[in-house]
Structures are given as structure tokens and as C-alpha cells.
Design an enzyme around this catalytic site. Structure first.
Site, PDB file in Angstrom:
ATOM      1  N   LYS A 195     -23.709  36.406 -17.027  1.00  0.00           N
ATOM      2  CA  LYS A 195     -22.692  35.729 -16.231  1.00  0.00           C
ATOM      3  C   LYS A 195     -23.345  35.229 -14.957  1.00  0.00           C
ATOM      4  O   LYS A 195     -24.324  35.811 -14.461  1.00  0.00           O
ATOM      5  CB  LYS A 195     -21.536  36.683 -15.900  1.00  0.00           C
ATOM      6  CG  LYS A 195     -20.251  35.970 -15.498  1.00  0.00           C
ATOM      7  CD  LYS A 195     -19.050  36.904 -15.599  1.00  0.00           C
ATOM      8  CE  LYS A 195     -17.754  36.136 -15.360  1.00  0.00           C
ATOM      9  NZ  LYS A 195     -16.558  36.955 -15.597  1.00  0.00           N
ATOM     10  N   HIS A 245     -20.029  30.681 -18.120  1.00  0.00           N
ATOM     11  CA  HIS A 245     -20.870  31.613 -17.382  1.00  0.00           C
ATOM     12  C   HIS A 245     -22.115  30.980 -16.780  1.00  0.00           C
ATOM     13  O   HIS A 245     -23.119  31.654 -16.558  1.00  0.00           O
ATOM     14  CB  HIS A 245     -21.272  32.778 -18.287  1.00  0.00           C
ATOM     15  CG  HIS A 245     -20.140  33.722 -18.562  1.00  0.00           C
ATOM     16  ND1 HIS A 245     -20.310  34.935 -19.163  1.00  0.00           N
ATOM     17  CD2 HIS A 245     -18.806  33.614 -18.309  1.00  0.00           C
ATOM     18  CE1 HIS A 245     -19.143  35.545 -19.276  1.00  0.00           C
ATOM     19  NE2 HIS A 245     -18.217  34.753 -18.763  1.00  0.00           N
ATOM     20  N   ASP A 304     -11.553  30.181 -18.013  1.00  0.00           N
ATOM     21  CA  ASP A 304     -11.084  30.590 -19.342  1.00  0.00           C
ATOM     22  C   ASP A 304      -9.785  29.925 -19.768  1.00  0.00           C
ATOM     23  O   ASP A 304      -8.828  30.585 -20.174  1.00  0.00           O
ATOM     24  CB  ASP A 304     -10.949  32.114 -19.408  1.00  0.00           C
ATOM     25  CG  ASP A 304     -12.304  32.798 -19.434  1.00  0.00           C
ATOM     26  OD1 ASP A 304     -13.136  32.413 -20.272  1.00  0.00           O
ATOM     27  OD2 ASP A 304     -12.538  33.702 -18.619  1.00  0.00           O
ATOM     28  N   TRP A 325     -21.144  43.192 -22.416  1.00  0.00           N
ATOM     29  CA  TRP A 325     -21.067  42.459 -21.147  1.00  0.00           C
ATOM     30  C   TRP A 325     -20.632  43.428 -20.061  1.00  0.00           C
ATOM     31  O   TRP A 325     -19.697  44.208 -20.252  1.00  0.00           O
ATOM     32  CB  TRP A 325     -20.052  41.312 -21.211  1.00  0.00           C
ATOM     33  CG  TRP A 325     -19.843  40.692 -19.853  1.00  0.00           C
ATOM     34  CD1 TRP A 325     -20.661  39.813 -19.217  1.00  0.00           C
ATOM     35  CD2 TRP A 325     -18.760  40.970 -18.952  1.00  0.00           C
ATOM     36  NE1 TRP A 325     -20.159  39.507 -17.975  1.00  0.00           N
ATOM     37  CE2 TRP A 325     -18.992  40.204 -17.778  1.00  0.00           C
ATOM     38  CE3 TRP A 325     -17.632  41.779 -19.003  1.00  0.00           C
ATOM     39  CZ2 TRP A 325     -18.128  40.215 -16.675  1.00  0.00           C
ATOM     40  CZ3 TRP A 325     -16.764  41.806 -17.908  1.00  0.00           C
ATOM     41  CH2 TRP A 325     -17.009  41.025 -16.768  1.00  0.00           C
ATOM     42  N   ASP A 376     -21.756  31.953 -23.080  1.00  0.00           N
ATOM     43  CA  ASP A 376     -20.343  31.733 -22.799  1.00  0.00           C
ATOM     44  C   ASP A 376     -20.214  30.427 -22.016  1.00  0.00           C
ATOM     45  O   ASP A 376     -20.916  30.213 -21.029  1.00  0.00           O
ATOM     46  CB  ASP A 376     -19.774  32.903 -21.988  1.00  0.00           C
ATOM     47  CG  ASP A 376     -18.273  32.783 -21.762  1.00  0.00           C
ATOM     48  OD1 ASP A 376     -17.845  31.815 -21.104  1.00  0.00           O
ATOM     49  OD2 ASP A 376     -17.524  33.663 -22.225  1.00  0.00           O
ATOM     50  N   GLU A 419     -24.541  39.596 -23.061  1.00  0.00           N
ATOM     51  CA  GLU A 419     -23.903  38.422 -22.466  1.00  0.00           C
ATOM     52  C   GLU A 419     -24.119  38.372 -20.957  1.00  0.00           C
ATOM     53  O   GLU A 419     -23.839  39.330 -20.243  1.00  0.00           O
ATOM     54  CB  GLU A 419     -22.404  38.433 -22.776  1.00  0.00           C
ATOM     55  CG  GLU A 419     -21.638  37.267 -22.185  1.00  0.00           C
ATOM     56  CD  GLU A 419     -20.155  37.345 -22.496  1.00  0.00           C
ATOM     57  OE1 GLU A 419     -19.418  36.445 -22.052  1.00  0.00           O
ATOM     58  OE2 GLU A 419     -19.725  38.306 -23.169  1.00  0.00           O
ATOM     59  N   ASP A 475     -15.554  29.903 -14.513  1.00  0.00           N
ATOM     60  CA  ASP A 475     -15.147  30.743 -15.642  1.00  0.00           C
ATOM     61  C   ASP A 475     -13.638  30.967 -15.636  1.00  0.00           C
ATOM     62  O   ASP A 475     -13.166  32.105 -15.606  1.00  0.00           O
ATOM     63  CB  ASP A 475     -15.893  32.076 -15.576  1.00  0.00           C
ATOM     64  CG  ASP A 475     -15.770  32.869 -16.870  1.00  0.00           C
ATOM     65  OD1 ASP A 475     -15.561  32.245 -17.918  1.00  0.00           O
ATOM     66  OD2 ASP A 475     -15.896  34.092 -16.819  1.00  0.00           O
ATOM     67  N   HIS A 494     -19.435  32.187 -26.992  1.00  0.00           N
ATOM     68  CA  HIS A 494     -18.077  32.404 -26.539  1.00  0.00           C
ATOM     69  C   HIS A 494     -17.563  31.054 -26.071  1.00  0.00           C
ATOM     70  O   HIS A 494     -17.928  30.579 -25.002  1.00  0.00           O
ATOM     71  CB  HIS A 494     -18.024  33.426 -25.402  1.00  0.00           C
ATOM     72  CG  HIS A 494     -17.949  34.833 -25.883  1.00  0.00           C
ATOM     73  ND1 HIS A 494     -17.754  35.904 -25.032  1.00  0.00           N
ATOM     74  CD2 HIS A 494     -18.030  35.368 -27.126  1.00  0.00           C
ATOM     75  CE1 HIS A 494     -17.728  37.027 -25.738  1.00  0.00           C
ATOM     76  NE2 HIS A 494     -17.897  36.720 -27.008  1.00  0.00           N
ATOM     77  N   ASP A 553     -13.027  32.787 -26.230  1.00  0.00           N
ATOM     78  CA  ASP A 553     -12.796  33.647 -25.063  1.00  0.00           C
ATOM     79  C   ASP A 553     -11.999  32.876 -24.019  1.00  0.00           C
ATOM     80  O   ASP A 553     -12.565  32.156 -23.194  1.00  0.00           O
ATOM     81  CB  ASP A 553     -14.130  34.128 -24.482  1.00  0.00           C
ATOM     82  CG  ASP A 553     -13.938  35.153 -23.373  1.00  0.00           C
ATOM     83  OD1 ASP A 553     -12.782  35.542 -23.114  1.00  0.00           O
ATOM     84  OD2 ASP A 553     -14.934  35.563 -22.760  1.00  0.00           O
TER      85      ASP A 553
END
Length: 418
Positions: free
Chosen positions: A228, A262, A296, A185, A259, A226, A294, A286, A326
Site C-alpha cells: 500500500k 494502492h 474503493d 495485507w 491493488d 499486498e 484508495d 485487486h 476490492d
């Protein structure tokens, strides 16, 4: 094992059996699934190679809860504590900045020897390892570009770093007997609208071609890429978009990483799994909780997590999907964050396995949408928790919230003394 746990389990098992669901077979299958637990929750994505570098690449960790790991030994101890409270044997996902070495080494020069202590520890613990090149928080990434950089020298630095990372991943797989997923990434992008969207993507494509030029044994290492949507500092344009990596991954037989944070706020990755599975040999997930894009957050048992679990089970995708976590939250106990997120992810898979899938598919195929909806809703209140409690007890980890006392004790005896 507590008699109450056993009696609740037996009663629940009987209920599920009425719908043809073999709970013992489900638990046997669940035990074989490995979750790749990300190491960077334990130290707020600092690592050990460039501790003094500020976080870049759109990454931000908030909070100042005491007890963050500051050495590899501390991080491994925290991981051990977390795994002791999570059922099953799993994997640890490392970033390149987590090298455990006294040698001063640059990212483009890292070798397997700089991670040997991680390999030795993983063997002792019966764990697998996954890997990621660290293309952020570095002097050569401070302007927001790495593999697509317009400067050939800087671009080559990151190409060499990713090449070195793949060899480390292959070493992990060979040594541990568990395939390592090495995920690339990069944060590359512009804060404002660019004039030329094509040239950076052409450079990224060429750079990836060079990164992946050497064939590695897929039994040891699998490559993933990956995407985004945007990042802090790359709000207008990200070079490695979903469309870019989906095209590249399908064309070059690479795992495509989805993800949860993302994509656009109204997009969910659960809805992408079935489509992607038709055109790829494997998928990397993820799992995160993008409360505000994002962001997280620690994974909770929300609708999307449950839906991810269902899709993986209903589409028979578990054997071709690599599940990783993640998130990074420094506002709560970091060990607890691991435990909550990983246990929830396993719970979501269990819930998916305990659905009457064949009956639901049959009703759908016959156009009996009334039965499909009725069964789906009724099973939401079926006692999957009793099955989960038994599973935890059987594998020797605390049942329900009992694990929290262990974490609090560890906090008082270890974390608060750092």
C-alpha cells in the site's frame, strides 16, 4: 433466448470473424475465468467476530443504504442473489473476521472448523473460496502496527493469526478442489515522518519468514502479499511498500498483489503487469476504482479497467493471474454494487479477447503504427455488447440492465425488512 439477442450475436460474430477472431472460442475461454468476489461489500467490512470494533487500518466505508447483512446467513443469501445475476461460476473472497461460529475465538486461534459453514455452502453453490487474515479493526492493531510491531508479544499474535489463516486457506483448497489464494495485507505505518524506516521493515520481513515457514501444498493454497502507498493514519510511511513486497515476493516465490488503489494517483496497475510477469510465477489483482486514491469505489467500465483486461489478454497472463475485487460502497444497494463491479470486470476481459491481437502485434512489429492506431480505434466501436448479451443469455443470467429489476425486488422483499 430472445431472437433479437441471437440475431445481433450472429451479425457481430461475423464481423469479428473477418479479423480471424473466433467468438465461440472466446466465450468458451471466458467461461473458465473465475473472479474472486469480495464478501466485505455486503456488510461494510464489519465481519462477525468483532462486530463492535471500529474500522481501522486506513479503511473507511461511507453511506448508510439500508439492508446491510448482519449475519453469515444474510451475507450468503445476498451473495447468492448477486451470483445469480453474474455469468459464470466464480469464487468468494473471505476475511478472517467472517468466521461463522458460535464459539468465542480470537484471531490467533481460528481454525478451519470456524469456517465450515462457508465451505459447505460453497460446495452447494459450486464456488471457490479465497482468504485473508484480518490485521486491522482489532485491539492489538489500534496503534497502527501488526506484523512489524515493536512489541514481540503483539507481533507474535499477528504472526500466529497469519499462520492460522494459511491453514484455513489450505483447507478451503483441499475441500473445494480449487486453489485458495491467501493474501496478507497489514496497515502498519506512521502518520508522520519516522526516524527509522529500516527497523520496522526488518521486523516485517522476519515476521513474514515465520508466517510462511511451513510449506503448504500449492495445489491447495497460494500465498500472496499486498502493498500500500499510504493510509489514513499512515500518511508518511507504510512499512509494506510496493518495493518491499516486490522484493520479498520475488525472493520467496509469493504472489505479489497489485491493488488498483494502492499506488500514486498517476500510476496504473495495467502498466505493471507485463514487467511483474517476467519475474514471478503468478500475480494477484485487486480490481477497484480509486477515484481519490484508495477510495474503493465500485468498478466501472473506465479506461483503466479496459486496459487491465487488454494487458491480461495480450500478454497471455490470464492463466497466471488471480483476479479479485476490492471495493465497498454503502451509499448504494450492496448487491447491485457486486453485480455492477463483477459484470464490468468480466466485460473488460471479453473486450480484450475480442481485439484483433495478432493483427495489432504484426503491425507493431513491422513498424506500421498507422494500422495499429487505426485498428485499435475502430475496434472500440465494434459490437462487443452483442457478444456480451448472448453470453449472459446463454449462461442464464439477465441481459443488460434487466438484472436491476431482480435486485429491486430483492431489496423490497428482503433487504428493507432487515
Amino acid at each position: 433466448m430472445q431472437q433479437k439477442v441471437i440475431s445481433n450475436y450472429e451479425a457481430a460474430k461475423e464481423l469479428y470473424a473477418q479479423h480471424g477472431i473466433d467468438v465461440e472460442e472466446v466465450l468458451s475461454r471466458l467461461e473458465k475465468i473465475k473472479i474472486s468476489m469480495h464478501c466485505w461489500q455486503g456488510d461494510d467490512v464489519r465481519g462477525f467476530l468483532n462486530k463492535d470494533q471500529d474500522l481501522t487500518g486506513g479503511i473507511s466505508v461511507t453511506g448508510n443504504y439500508p439492508g446491510a447483512a448482519t449475519t453469515p446467513e444474510q451475507l450468503r443469501a445476498d451473495l447468492e442473489k448477486a451470483f445469480s445475476l453474474i455469468p459464470g461460476k466464480h469464487k468468494v473472497n473471505l476475511h478472517a473476521i467472517y468466521a461463522d461460529t458460535d464459539e468465542k475465538v480470537e484471531l490467533d486461534q481460528i481454525e478451519p472448523k470456524h469456517f465450515q459453514k462457508w465451505v459447505d455452502w460453497s460446495k452447494e453453490q459450486g464456488l471457490g473460496l479465497d482468504f485473508n487474515p484480518t490485521c486491522f479493526s482489532h485491539e492489538k492493531s489500534k496503534d497502527g502496527f501488526t506484523l512489524s510491531h515493536s512489541d514481540p508479544e503483539i507481533r507474535q499474535f499477528w504472526i500466529d493469526h497469519c499462520k492460522a489463516s494459511r491453514k484455513i486457506g489450505a483447507y478451503f483448497g483441499e475441500q473445494l478442489g480449487q486453489t485458495c489464494v491467501t493474501n496478507v495485507w497489514v496497515p502498519d505505518g506512521y502518520k508522520d515522518v519516522p526516524v527509522d524506516r529500516l527497523a520496522p521493515r526488518q521486523r516485517l520481513k522476519d515476521a513474514l519468514d515465520e508466517v510462511f515457514a511451513e510449506e503448504l501444498n500449492p495445489a491447495h493454497n497460494l500465498d500472496a502479499i499486498e502493498s500500500k502507498l499510504f493510509g489514513l493514519g499512515s500518511e508518511a510511511y507504510v512499512v509494506g511498500s510496493h518495493e518491499f513486497y516486490m522484493g520479498y515476493g520475488i525472493q520467496n516465490n509469493k504472489l505479489i498483489c497489485l491493488d488498483a488503489g494502492h499506488f500514486h494517483p498517476t500510476e496504473v496497475i495495467s502498466n505493471k503487469l507485463s514487467s511483474l510477469s517476467l519475474f514471478t510465477d503468478g500475480i494477484l489483482l485487486h480490481v477497484s476504482r480509486p477515484m481519490r486514491w484508495d477510495s474503493d469505489h465500485v468498478v466501472t467500465m473506465d479506461d483503466e479497467l479496459i486496459e487491465i483486461g487488454r494487458e491480461l489478454v495480450r500478454g497471455d497472463l490470464l492463466d497466471k493471474t488471480h483476479i479479485g475485487l476490492d471495493f465497498f460502497d454503502a451509499s448504494i444497494n450492496r448487491v447491485a454494487a457486486w453485480v455492477i463491479g463483477t459484470r464490468n470486470t468480466i466485460k473488460a476481459l471479453l473486450r480484450g479477447m475480442l481485439d484483433p491481437i495478432e493483427a495489432l502485434k504484426k503491425a507493431e512489429l513491422e513498424g506500421d503504427y498507422t494500422t495499429r492506431l487505426a485498428l485499435t480505434e475502430e475496434f472500440k466501436s465494434y459490437p462487443f455488447g452483442a457478444i456480451w448479451d448472448f453470453y449472459c443469455a446463454k449462461l442464464g443470467v439477465p441481459v443488460r440492465e434487466e438484472w436491476l429489476a431482480d435486485v429491486k425486488t430483492y431489496e423490497n422483499e428482503v433487504l428493507l425488512k432487515r
